[in-house]
Design a protein around this motif. Structure first.
Motif, PDB file in Angstrom:
ATOM      1  N   MET A 127       3.076   5.411   0.701  1.00 22.70           N
ATOM      2  CA  MET A 127       3.903   4.347   1.261  1.00 22.70           C
ATOM      3  C   MET A 127       5.385   4.668   1.134  1.00 22.70           C
ATOM      4  SD  MET A 127       1.931   0.833   0.188  1.00 22.70           S
ATOM      5  CE  MET A 127       3.153  -0.190   0.993  1.00 22.70           C
ATOM      6  N   SER A 178      10.367   0.413   1.511  1.00 20.87           N
ATOM      7  CA  SER A 178       8.980  -0.018   1.373  1.00 20.87           C
ATOM      8  C   SER A 178       8.606  -0.345  -0.069  1.00 20.87           C
ATOM      9  CB  SER A 178       8.033   1.075   1.883  1.00 20.87           C
ATOM     10  OG  SER A 178       8.067   2.201   1.032  1.00 20.87           O
ATOM     11  N   LEU A 211       7.204  -4.020  -1.103  1.00 15.65           N
ATOM     12  CA  LEU A 211       5.838  -4.235  -0.641  1.00 15.65           C
ATOM     13  C   LEU A 211       4.869  -3.342  -1.387  1.00 15.65           C
ATOM     14  CD1 LEU A 211       3.799  -5.491   1.307  1.00 15.65           C
ATOM     15  CD2 LEU A 211       4.393  -3.706   2.967  1.00 15.65           C
ATOM     16  N   LEU A 212       5.288  -2.130  -1.626  1.00 10.35           N
ATOM     17  CA  LEU A 212       4.453  -1.144  -2.297  1.00 10.35           C
ATOM     18  C   LEU A 212       4.053  -1.595  -3.703  1.00 10.35           C
ATOM     19  CD1 LEU A 212       5.331   2.633  -2.340  1.00 10.35           C
ATOM     20  CD2 LEU A 212       4.873   1.425  -4.445  1.00 10.35           C
ATOM     21  N   SER A 240       4.297  -4.589  -4.932  1.00  9.64           N
ATOM     22  CA  SER A 240       3.574  -5.854  -4.842  1.00  9.64           C
ATOM     23  C   SER A 240       2.091  -5.612  -4.596  1.00  9.64           C
ATOM     24  CB  SER A 240       4.175  -6.702  -3.712  1.00  9.64           C
ATOM     25  OG  SER A 240       3.468  -7.913  -3.579  1.00  9.64           O
ATOM     26  N   ARG A 241       1.791  -4.716  -3.682  1.00 12.68           N
ATOM     27  CA  ARG A 241       0.389  -4.399  -3.394  1.00 12.68           C
ATOM     28  C   ARG A 241      -0.289  -3.761  -4.610  1.00 12.68           C
ATOM     29  NH1 ARG A 241       0.136  -1.836   2.734  1.00 12.68           N
ATOM     30  NH2 ARG A 241       0.716  -3.726   3.862  1.00 12.68           N
ATOM     31  N   MET A 242       0.436  -2.886  -5.273  1.00  8.55           N
ATOM     32  CA  MET A 242      -0.133  -2.196  -6.422  1.00  8.55           C
ATOM     33  C   MET A 242      -0.494  -3.187  -7.528  1.00  8.55           C
ATOM     34  SD  MET A 242       1.466   0.904  -8.696  1.00  8.55           S
ATOM     35  CE  MET A 242       2.660  -0.148  -9.551  1.00  8.55           C
ATOM     36  N   SER A 263      -0.970  -6.369  -7.207  1.00  5.74           N
ATOM     37  CA  SER A 263      -2.037  -7.247  -6.711  1.00  5.74           C
ATOM     38  C   SER A 263      -3.398  -6.607  -6.943  1.00  5.74           C
ATOM     39  CB  SER A 263      -1.848  -7.539  -5.216  1.00  5.74           C
ATOM     40  OG  SER A 263      -0.752  -8.386  -4.996  1.00  5.74           O
ATOM     41  N   LEU A 264      -3.491  -5.298  -6.712  1.00  3.88           N
ATOM     42  CA  LEU A 264      -4.738  -4.578  -6.953  1.00  3.88           C
ATOM     43  C   LEU A 264      -5.130  -4.635  -8.428  1.00  3.88           C
ATOM     44  CD1 LEU A 264      -4.326  -1.358  -4.750  1.00  3.88           C
ATOM     45  CD2 LEU A 264      -5.999  -3.179  -4.424  1.00  3.88           C
ATOM     46  N   ASP A 323      -6.274  -8.203  -9.171  1.00  8.21           N
ATOM     47  CA  ASP A 323      -7.558  -8.497  -8.531  1.00  8.21           C
ATOM     48  C   ASP A 323      -8.708  -7.854  -9.295  1.00  8.21           C
ATOM     49  OD1 ASP A 323      -6.380 -10.002  -6.578  1.00  8.21           O
ATOM     50  OD2 ASP A 323      -6.355  -8.403  -5.070  1.00  8.21           O
ATOM     51  N   ASP A 376       0.488 -14.880  -7.370  1.00  7.29           N
ATOM     52  CA  ASP A 376       1.573 -14.290  -6.576  1.00  7.29           C
ATOM     53  C   ASP A 376       2.888 -14.266  -7.357  1.00  7.29           C
ATOM     54  OD1 ASP A 376      -0.130 -13.881  -4.462  1.00  7.29           O
ATOM     55  OD2 ASP A 376       0.415 -15.728  -3.424  1.00  7.29           O
ATOM     56  N   THR A 414       6.913  -6.944  -9.924  1.00  6.78           N
ATOM     57  CA  THR A 414       7.582  -6.173  -8.869  1.00  6.78           C
ATOM     58  C   THR A 414       9.083  -6.191  -9.062  1.00  6.78           C
ATOM     59  OG1 THR A 414       5.808  -6.696  -7.294  1.00  6.78           O
ATOM     60  CG2 THR A 414       7.904  -5.958  -6.370  1.00  6.78           C
TER      61      THR A 414
END
Length: 220
Positions: free
Chosen positions: A84, A92, A95-96, A98-100, A102-103, A106, A190, A197
């Motif tokens: 990314m 990026s 977002l990068l 944040s996604r990491m 989140s994983l 989860d 979130d 983040t």
């Protein structure tokens, strides 16, 4: 065409994978206190004496289980991170990360019992707890080395001791936030992701700004 028959080597590899699956399942169902050869082999559907055809010790099986988690979660996450950044540049990064994160949330929140058990066992001083703590420290060191090796891509040069401190802080924050969520002190995943983040970006930004400031001072 008739289906190709499995070789003895293929069958042995499949049984080995079944044992790793069973090991993770046993830990999820009953915690590390119930992590016994009898329960693992019964879950895998093999005779207990056959265990030694695949692993020398239960500790070796546990190592294989942790390696499975690294391959399925850590390495893809790191690869996603670099991909990314290379595709989108520093813009990026929010977002990068944040996604990491989140994983990460989860994974643990889909297995809250596992997270609580590992947290307790890692602090208990038991044999398995010490083994988990060793693996946890190895994971932390891998992330620190990853940030250090790729700091030029992720936003600016970083010294190794600074990378260690940032990763230590992140791991501590993740543990605390996850526990707070599981204990229902927090309810907004979130917001937790955003906090991690922001912290990561702030650290990268500080490093970049410090570097720029040092350069300006040298020119004066």
């Amino acid at each position: 065409d008739e289906p190709k028959k499995l070789t003895r080597k293929d069958k042995k590899e499949l049984t080995r994978e079944r044992l790793i699956d069973a090991a993770l399942s046993v830990v999820l169902d009953g915690g590390y206190a119930n992590f016994t050869m009898r329960k693992v082999t019964k879950k895998a559907g093999i005779a207990q004496p056959s265990f030694y055809s695949h692993f020398d010790t239960m500790d070796e099986l546990l190592s294989a289980a942790f390696a499975r988690l690294r391959i399925h979660y850590l390495y893809p996450m790191q690869n996603m991170l670099l991909t990314m950044v290379k595709d989108g540049g520093e813009k990026s990064l929010p977002l990068l990360f944040s996604r990491m994160y989140s994983l990460v949330f989860d994974f643990y929140l889909s297995n809250p019992e596992l997270f609580c058990l590992t947290l307790v066992d890692s602090q208990s001083g038991s044999t398995v707890g010490n083994r988990y703590r060793k693996e946890y420290n190895s994971l932390r060191d891998m992330w620190s080395q990853f940030f250090f090796d790729n700091s030029d891509v992720l936003g600016g040069a970083i010294e190794k001791h600074r990378s260690d401190m940032v990763v230590d802080a992140l791991f501590g924050m993740i543990d605390s936030l996850l526990l707070g969520y599981i204990e229902k002190r927090y309810s907004d995943k979130d917001a937790m992701v955003e906090m991690l983040t922001s912290f990561t970006l702030y650290q990268l930004g500080l490093l970049s700004n410090d570097k720029s400031g040092d350069k300006n001072n040298d020119e004066i």
